[in-house]
Design an enzyme around this catalytic site. Structure first.
Site, short mmCIF file in Angstrom:
data_model
loop_
_atom_site.label_atom_id
_atom_site.label_comp_id
_atom_site.label_asym_id
_atom_site.label_seq_id
_atom_site.Cartn_x
_atom_site.Cartn_y
_atom_site.Cartn_z
N GLU A 63 9.45 -9.99 107.15
CA GLU A 63 9.02 -11.14 107.27
C GLU A 63 7.41 -11.15 107.70
O GLU A 63 6.81 -12.07 106.90
CB GLU A 63 9.43 -12.27 108.44
N TRP A 85 15.05 -16.42 106.38
CA TRP A 85 14.57 -17.70 106.13
C TRP A 85 15.71 -18.22 105.18
O TRP A 85 15.43 -19.50 104.72
CB TRP A 85 13.28 -17.74 105.43
N TYR A 142 4.00 -20.47 106.60
CA TYR A 142 3.11 -19.22 107.24
C TYR A 142 2.67 -18.62 106.03
O TYR A 142 1.06 -18.33 106.07
CB TYR A 142 3.85 -18.28 107.90
N CYS A 221 6.93 -22.17 114.22
CA CYS A 221 7.15 -22.07 115.71
C CYS A 221 6.06 -21.34 116.12
O CYS A 221 5.54 -21.70 117.19
CB CYS A 221 8.51 -21.22 115.72
N ARG A 242 5.47 -22.77 119.87
CA ARG A 242 5.71 -23.82 120.28
C ARG A 242 7.28 -23.96 120.65
O ARG A 242 7.68 -24.68 121.63
CB ARG A 242 5.36 -25.02 119.13
N ASP A 245 13.25 -19.73 120.07
CA ASP A 245 14.63 -19.21 120.17
C ASP A 245 14.76 -17.63 120.77
O ASP A 245 14.66 -16.84 120.19
CB ASP A 245 15.15 -19.16 118.68
#
Length: 394
Positions: A63, A85, A142, A221, A242, A245
């Site tokens: 990622e 994703w 991103y 996130c 922010r 998980d």
């Protein structure tokens, strides 16, 4: 350093400041707002050992490499065995794919039909380049913001006329237009900035582009990171996240940003020193459907039981209390369909019952960051407890 993650988990489950609230993904969450961990990278690589992380497949690095490539199609991820994703991008494109007759209309999220279609979608992305080109884009997330942030620059005087096609198909000038869109490479800018002024306070990269949020499959996130150095040439990195998980995502993010700290340090001619992880909404998902309702009703009792397990560990070095709490949940909580597989609370309790193992090391090939591939990363000395599988919420 793994113990820091476990202490963070215990705080979320036991703090008086924690709340049970409805999440944005159809699931309840146990949530704590505001927390911070700091990892000393000179001591080793902070890869979680209380459950097996994919050290051999290196999917936690796939990622990050995707982000650094600047390409928002998930084909690179699917080609390299990383479906992280898939669910979000599938959901992002589902309505239009249903309109095109590719998938049925009206599928309920997390239903067997939805899960089956999601799997089929991943195979199509991997095996059909034309399908991937049309339906595999994640939106301006991103990779776009990191490497191709959009800005508007003033057009030099005397070149104000831009052309547009009118209703007759003729290109005509637009008078008075004075700005043109350009792209900003935030990663490259950070590296070059650190080379010029290592101790500066302005080395910041952000993914939170307000104008693009509505077009993203998922708003970022881990949205902002800042780097600075000291006069000994050591690099320190801090991430603000922010939404956290904490069972599935956070162990990946710790590894990714420790890795990124090493990459940025090498590019800037510095030594990686610390990675500081600052959390916004830190949470564990409490499943879906009837099971999440049970968790909400029994949240006060759950907190007390976990607090007793923490005391048992602290006073007698006995971690078995966490398994007792897990067994209590399994005995009493509803389990309809796949609800048990979306319950991250039982997963973290199992981790808390395990003794952390020693740290490992990460070695990265001596290449420019834009040329790095998965084979250029090697994790050495990693030992862990067995895998704990749970489903990701989308």
């Amino acid at each position: 350093m793994v113990q820091q993650y476990l202490d963070y988990a215990k705080t979320i489950l036991t703090s008086e400041d924690s709340d049970f609230k409805g999440g944005s993904k159809g699931a309840g969450i146990i949530s704590l707002f505001g927390y911070q961990n700091r990892y000393d990278l000179t001591k080793g690589f902070p890869l979680v050992t209380t459950k097996q992380m994919p050290a051999k497949s290196k999917s936690m690095f796939t990622e990050l490499l995707w982000f650094l490539k600047g390409d928002t199609s998930i084909k690179y991820l699917e080609d390299n065995g990383s479906p992280v994703w898939r669910a979000d991008v599938f959901n992002h494109n589902l309505e239009k794919m249903a309109d095109a007759g590719i998938f049925p209309q009206g599928m309920q999220k997390y239903s067997p039909e939805w899960n089956s279609a999601k799997g089929e979608y991943g195979q199509k992305i991997k095996n059909d380049p034309e399908f991937a080109l049309k339906w595999g884009d994640a939106g301006p997330i991103y990779p776009k913001q990191w490497r191709r942030w959009s800005k508007f620059s003033k057009i030099p005087e005397g070149q104000e006329q831009l052309y547009v096609e009118n209703e007759k198909g003729i290109y005509v000038p637009i008078e008075g237009r004075s700005f043109v869109e350009e792209e900003v490479d935030q990663v490259r800018n950070m590296i070059e900035g650190l080379k010029k002024k290592p101790t500066g306070k302005k080395h910041i990269l952000t993914g939170w582009n307000v104008g693009d949020i509505g077009e993203m499959s998922l708003p970022p996130c881990h949205l902002l990171f800042q780097a600075t150095g000291n006069e000994n040439g050591e690099l320190k990195m801090q991430l603000y996240q922010r939404s956290c998980d904490s069972f599935l995502g956070i162990p990946f993010n710790i590894a990714q940003y420790a890795e990124l700290t090493q990459i940025i340090a090498k590019e800037a001619g510095m030594i990686p020193k610390t990675f500081t992880h600052t959390f916004g909404d830190a949470h564990f998902y409490a499943s879906i459907g009837e099971r999440t309702k049970w968790h909400k009703k029994n949240f006060p009792e759950l907190q007390e039981k976990v607090r007793e397990a923490v005391k048992l560990e602290e006073n007698q070095n006995d971690r078995s209390g966490y398994l007792d709490v897990k067994n209590w949940i399994e005995k009493n909580a509803p389990d309809i369909g796949k609800e048990k597989e979306y319950d991250h609370i039982t997963g973290i309790l199992e981790q808390l019952s395990r003794e952390p193992k020693g740290l490992c090391d990460l070695e990265i090939a001596d290449k420019p960051f834009e040329k790095l591939e998965l084979d250029d990363f090697e994790i050495k000395g990693y030992e862990s407890h067995p895998r704990i599988k749970r489903e990701m919420m989308v």
